[in-house]
Design a protein around this motif. Structure first.
Motif, PDB file in Angstrom:
ATOM      1  N   ARG A  49       1.155  -1.524   0.187  1.00  0.00           N
ATOM      2  CA  ARG A  49       0.093   0.005  -0.131  1.00  0.00           C
ATOM      3  C   ARG A  49       0.894   1.124   0.077  1.00  0.00           C
ATOM      4  N   LEU A  50       2.117   1.400   0.596  1.00  0.00           N
ATOM      5  CA  LEU A  50       2.389   2.736   0.682  1.00  0.00           C
ATOM      6  C   LEU A  50       3.623   2.700  -0.921  1.00  0.00           C
ATOM      7  N   VAL A  51       3.998   1.293  -0.978  1.00  0.00           N
ATOM      8  CA  VAL A  51       4.407   1.607  -2.758  1.00  0.00           C
ATOM      9  C   VAL A  51       4.216   1.961  -3.280  1.00  0.00           C
ATOM     10  N   THR A  52       2.223   1.710  -3.433  1.00  0.00           N
ATOM     11  CA  THR A  52       1.324   1.671  -4.054  1.00  0.00           C
ATOM     12  C   THR A  52       0.995   3.519  -4.496  1.00  0.00           C
ATOM     13  N   VAL A  53       0.755   3.637  -3.493  1.00  0.00           N
ATOM     14  CA  VAL A  53       0.551   4.983  -2.779  1.00  0.00           C
ATOM     15  C   VAL A  53       1.486   6.411  -3.836  1.00  0.00           C
ATOM     16  N   THR A  54       3.020   6.153  -3.372  1.00  0.00           N
ATOM     17  CA  THR A  54       3.576   6.356  -3.932  1.00  0.00           C
ATOM     18  C   THR A  54       3.931   6.589  -5.439  1.00  0.00           C
ATOM     19  N   TYR A  55       3.452   5.188  -6.625  1.00  0.00           N
ATOM     20  CA  TYR A  55       2.989   4.769  -7.552  1.00  0.00           C
ATOM     21  C   TYR A  55       1.588   5.435  -8.269  1.00  0.00           C
ATOM     22  N   THR A  56       0.944   5.634  -7.040  1.00  0.00           N
ATOM     23  CA  THR A  56      -0.607   5.851  -7.584  1.00  0.00           C
ATOM     24  C   THR A  56      -0.323   8.023  -7.442  1.00  0.00           C
ATOM     25  N   ILE A  57      -0.085   8.109  -6.754  1.00  0.00           N
ATOM     26  CA  ILE A  57       0.465   9.382  -7.108  1.00  0.00           C
ATOM     27  C   ILE A  57       1.546  10.386  -6.775  1.00  0.00           C
ATOM     28  N   VAL A  58       2.514  10.059  -6.180  1.00  0.00           N
ATOM     29  CA  VAL A  58       3.173  10.463  -7.124  1.00  0.00           C
ATOM     30  C   VAL A  58       4.071  10.735  -8.215  1.00  0.00           C
TER      31      VAL A  58
END
Length: 298
Positions: free
Chosen positions: A269-278
Motif C-alpha cells: 500500500r505504501l509503494v502503491t500510494v507513491t506509484y499512484t500519486i507521486v
C-alpha cells in the motif's frame, strides 16, 4: 463451494486501520489530487496553446499527462470517498470495471518507452528526425500504446474475474488492484497468476530494455560531441524523461514483479500510494521545472 454464496460485492478495507487519522489523510490526498489535476491540465493547456511546443516530445507528454489524469480519476475519487464513509463496498461488476481501466498505467509504461525512442531519434538521427517522428508516426505510436495497454488489461481482468469468489470479500488495499483481489479467489490461481506475471514482464521489462538500448546509443552519441556546452544541452533534454522513468519503473517493479507469497500488504500500500500519486504529480513538475521552453510558455 456448494455451501458458500457467490460474492456479489467487495469490501475495501483501505486506510480503515488508521482510525482518527483518516480525515487528515483525506485533506492530504485531496490537496495532492488537486495539484495533480491542475499541474497536468496546465501542461496540456500550455502545449496546446504555444505553437513552439508543437513537437513530438511534447505531443507524447500531452498523451502521458492525459493518461495520468484518467488513471488518477479511476482511483483517487473513490479512495477519498472511502476515507470519509463507513460503507466501503463496491459491486462485483464495478470492481472489474475499475481493474480494467487501470489499463491507463500500462499505457503509461509503453508511452515512456516510446518517449525514449523519440529522444534517441532526436539526438542520434537529427537529420532524419522529421521523417522518423512525423505527426502520423507519432499518432500511430500513441494509439498503439493505448490499444495495447487496454488489450493487456482486458486479458488480466478476464483472467481474474472469471475465477470463483465464494469466501471472504475483504480487499486489503485502498483500491481494487489485481493482486489483492486474486488472493480472495476460491480456486487454484497459480496458472493465471503466472500469465498475469508474464504480462507484467512484457509491460515493464520490454519497454525498459528498449529505453536502456536507446540511452546507450544516446550516451555514445553525446560523448562524441566536442563542446562541453553541447554535451550539457544534450543531456538536459533527456534528464526529465530519465527522472520519470526511474521513479515510475522503480515503484512498478517493486509492486508487480514479485511473487505474491513475498508480498506485504502494508508495504504494497505504501509503494502503491507513491506509484499512484507521486508519478502523476512528478510528470508536470519535472517537465515544467527542467524545460525552459515550457517555463517561457507558462
Amino acid at each position: 463451494m456448494a455451501n458458500s454464496s457467490q460474492v456479489t460485492e467487495f469490501l475495501l478495507l483501505g486506510f480503515s486501520s488508521f482510525g482518527e487519522l483518516q480525515p487528515v489523510l483525506f485533506v492530504l490526498f485531496l490537496g495532492l489530487y488537486l495539484i495533480i489535476l491542475s499541474g497536468n491540465f496546465t501542461i496540456l493547456s500550455v502545449i496546446r496553446l504555444e505553437r513552439s511546443l508543437h513537437m513530438p516530445m511534447y505531443f507524447f507528454l500531452c498523451v502521458l499527462s492525459t493518461s495520468e489524469v484518467f488513471y488518477t480519476i479511476v482511483i483517487l475519487p473513490k479512495m477519498l470517498i472511502n476515507l470519509l464513509s463507513v460503507l466501503r463496498t463496491l459491486s462485483f461488476t464495478s470492481c472489474a470495471t475499475q481493474v480494467f481501466f487501470l489499463g491507463f498505467r500500462i499505457t503509461n509504461c509503453l508511452l515512456l518507452g516510446v518517449m525514449g525512442y523519440d529522444r534517441y531519434t532526436a539526438i542520434c538521427q537529427p537529420l532524419r528526425y522529421p521523417v522518423l517522428m512525423g505527426w502520423r508516426v507519432c499518432a500511430q505510436l500513441a494509439a498503439t500504446c493505448i490499444v495495447s495497454g487496454f488489450l493487456i488489461s482486458l486479458v488480466a481482468t478476464t483472467l481474474v474475474f472469471s475465477l470463483p469468489f465464494c469466501g471472504s470479500n475483504r480487499v486489503n488495499h485502498y483500491f481494487y488492484d489485481i493482486s489483492p483481489v486474486i488472493r480472495l479467489a476460491y480456486a487454484e490461481t497459480c496458472i493465471k497468476e503466472l500469465v498475469i506475471f508474464i504480462c507484467g514482464v512484457l509491460v515493464l521489462v520490454v519497454p525498459l530494455i528498449f529505453i536502456y538500448i536507446s540511452y546507450g546509443f544516446i550516451v555514445r552519441t553525446i560523448l562524441k560531441i566536442p563542446s562541453a556546452d553541447g554535451k550539457r544541452k544534450a543531456f538536459s533534454t533527456c534528464a526529465s524523461h530519465l527522472i520519470v522513468v526511474i521513479v515510475h519503473y522503480g515503484c512498478a517493479f517493486s509492486i508487480y514483479l514479485r511473487p505474491s507469497a513475498k508480498s506485504s500488504s502494508g508495504k504494497d500500500r505504501l509503494v502503491t500510494v507513491t506509484y499512484t500519486i507521486v508519478t502523476p504529480l512528478l510528470n508536470p513538475m519535472v517537465y515544467s521545472l527542467r524545460s525552459k521552453d515550457v517555463q517561457l510558455a507558462i
